[in-house]
Motif scaffolding. Sequence first.
Motif, PDB file in Angstrom:
ATOM      1  N   LEU A   1       0.852  -1.189   0.000  1.00 48.44           N
ATOM      2  CA  LEU A   1       0.000   0.000   0.000  1.00 48.44           C
ATOM      3  C   LEU A   1       0.886   1.236   0.000  1.00 48.44           C
ATOM      4  O   LEU A   1       1.701   1.430   0.911  1.00 48.44           O
ATOM      5  N   PHE A   2       0.767   2.063  -1.034  1.00 45.48           N
ATOM      6  CA  PHE A   2       1.567   3.280  -1.164  1.00 45.48           C
ATOM      7  C   PHE A   2       0.749   4.486  -0.729  1.00 45.48           C
ATOM      8  O   PHE A   2      -0.368   4.702  -1.215  1.00 45.48           O
ATOM      9  N   ILE A   3       1.302   5.277   0.201  1.00 48.52           N
ATOM     10  CA  ILE A   3       0.708   6.544   0.607  1.00 48.52           C
ATOM     11  C   ILE A   3       1.651   7.654   0.140  1.00 48.52           C
ATOM     12  O   ILE A   3       2.790   7.754   0.605  1.00 48.52           O
ATOM     13  N   SER A   4       1.177   8.504  -0.759  1.00 48.16           N
ATOM     14  CA  SER A   4       2.064   9.491  -1.378  1.00 48.16           C
ATOM     15  C   SER A   4       2.356  10.678  -0.468  1.00 48.16           C
ATOM     16  O   SER A   4       3.488  11.168  -0.420  1.00 48.16           O
ATOM     17  N   HIS A   5       1.336  11.173   0.250  1.00 53.06           N
ATOM     18  CA  HIS A   5       1.541  12.311   1.143  1.00 53.06           C
ATOM     19  C   HIS A   5       0.339  12.443   2.052  1.00 53.06           C
ATOM     20  O   HIS A   5      -0.610  11.679   1.973  1.00 53.06           O
ATOM     21  N   GLU A   6       0.389  13.424   2.951  1.00 53.47           N
ATOM     22  CA  GLU A   6      -0.559  13.458   4.057  1.00 53.47           C
ATOM     23  C   GLU A   6      -1.867  14.188   3.765  1.00 53.47           C
ATOM     24  O   GLU A   6      -2.731  14.243   4.648  1.00 53.47           O
ATOM     25  N   HIS A   7      -2.061  14.728   2.596  1.00 48.75           N
ATOM     26  CA  HIS A   7      -3.339  15.376   2.300  1.00 48.75           C
ATOM     27  C   HIS A   7      -4.467  14.341   2.341  1.00 48.75           C
ATOM     28  O   HIS A   7      -4.292  13.207   1.888  1.00 48.75           O
ATOM     29  N   PRO A   8      -5.653  14.711   2.859  1.00 47.68           N
ATOM     30  CA  PRO A   8      -6.687  13.711   3.147  1.00 47.68           C
ATOM     31  C   PRO A   8      -7.324  13.054   1.926  1.00 47.68           C
ATOM     32  O   PRO A   8      -8.036  12.057   2.084  1.00 47.68           O
ATOM     33  N   ASP A   9      -7.096  13.589   0.722  1.00 50.23           N
ATOM     34  CA  ASP A   9      -7.582  12.881  -0.461  1.00 50.23           C
ATOM     35  C   ASP A   9      -6.588  11.812  -0.906  1.00 50.23           C
ATOM     36  O   ASP A   9      -6.837  11.090  -1.875  1.00 50.23           O
ATOM     37  N   HIS A  10      -5.477  11.674  -0.183  1.00 48.59           N
ATOM     38  CA  HIS A  10      -4.482  10.628  -0.449  1.00 48.59           C
ATOM     39  C   HIS A  10      -4.229   9.788   0.801  1.00 48.59           C
ATOM     40  O   HIS A  10      -4.102   8.573   0.717  1.00 48.59           O
ATOM     41  N   PHE A  11      -4.127  10.446   1.928  1.00 44.97           N
ATOM     42  CA  PHE A  11      -4.006   9.776   3.222  1.00 44.97           C
ATOM     43  C   PHE A  11      -5.350   9.942   3.923  1.00 44.97           C
ATOM     44  O   PHE A  11      -5.528  10.819   4.758  1.00 44.97           O
ATOM     45  N   ASN A  12      -6.305   9.092   3.542  1.00 46.02           N
ATOM     46  CA  ASN A  12      -7.679   9.251   4.001  1.00 46.02           C
ATOM     47  C   ASN A  12      -7.939   8.336   5.200  1.00 46.02           C
ATOM     48  O   ASN A  12      -8.070   7.115   5.054  1.00 46.02           O
TER      49      ASN A  12
END
Length: 224
Positions: free
Chosen positions: A54-65
């Motif tokens: 599972l890749f999480i690109s960055h902490e913005h909530p549309d990516h790190f939800n």
Amino acid sequence: MKIKLLSHASVIIKTSDCQILTDPWFESSVFMNSWSLHPKPNINLEDFSEITHLFISHEHPDHFNIPTLKSFPNDFKKKVTILVQKNNSNRIPKALNSFLGFENIILCENNKKYEISNQTAVQINQFGIGPDSSLAVFNNNEVILNINDCELNSRDCKRLLKNLKKVDYVLNQFSIAGYRGNWDYDKKLRTNANQILDNMINNHKDLKAKVTIPFASFIYFSDT
């Protein structure tokens, strides 16, 4: 390799011996309820039965939800390996482990290639001063580059291409995600939109890619 779009910036990248899920956002609105998914994702739990990473690109909530990540069953959280950029903050890995219950996390150093299985490797790259990161996936002499929200100029692309050696398929966002609003938006909005599309075309050319897939922009502004 195969790519399956699920929603917004969430895809499954299927290699010959693993499956990588990226930035899952399947429920809730984000940015104080101002963004909502469009269309609503039709998620089948069978899509996740063979996910290995599972890749999480960055902490913005549309990516790190967080609501989506929290909803995954415990057996999924135990079996998958998280891939996330290593930077000067431990907020994301700490939240993934202590709050959300994911047990296996690899903090990937910038511009370093990691063998994640016998036939698949990945590389995370960071650009500029923002929190964003890209993901390159290597398998069977093919390279998929998930640019995500990174804003790459020609120099970035050429430097990245030199490092990766080749790029076959590009995933690139096509919306005005960073738009702050203007009083004369009717004049400036179309110009801004064209700049985003021009940049996506230039990225495609500079990376010498075979195919660019627009994604990470399937939302509507839902502020009430």
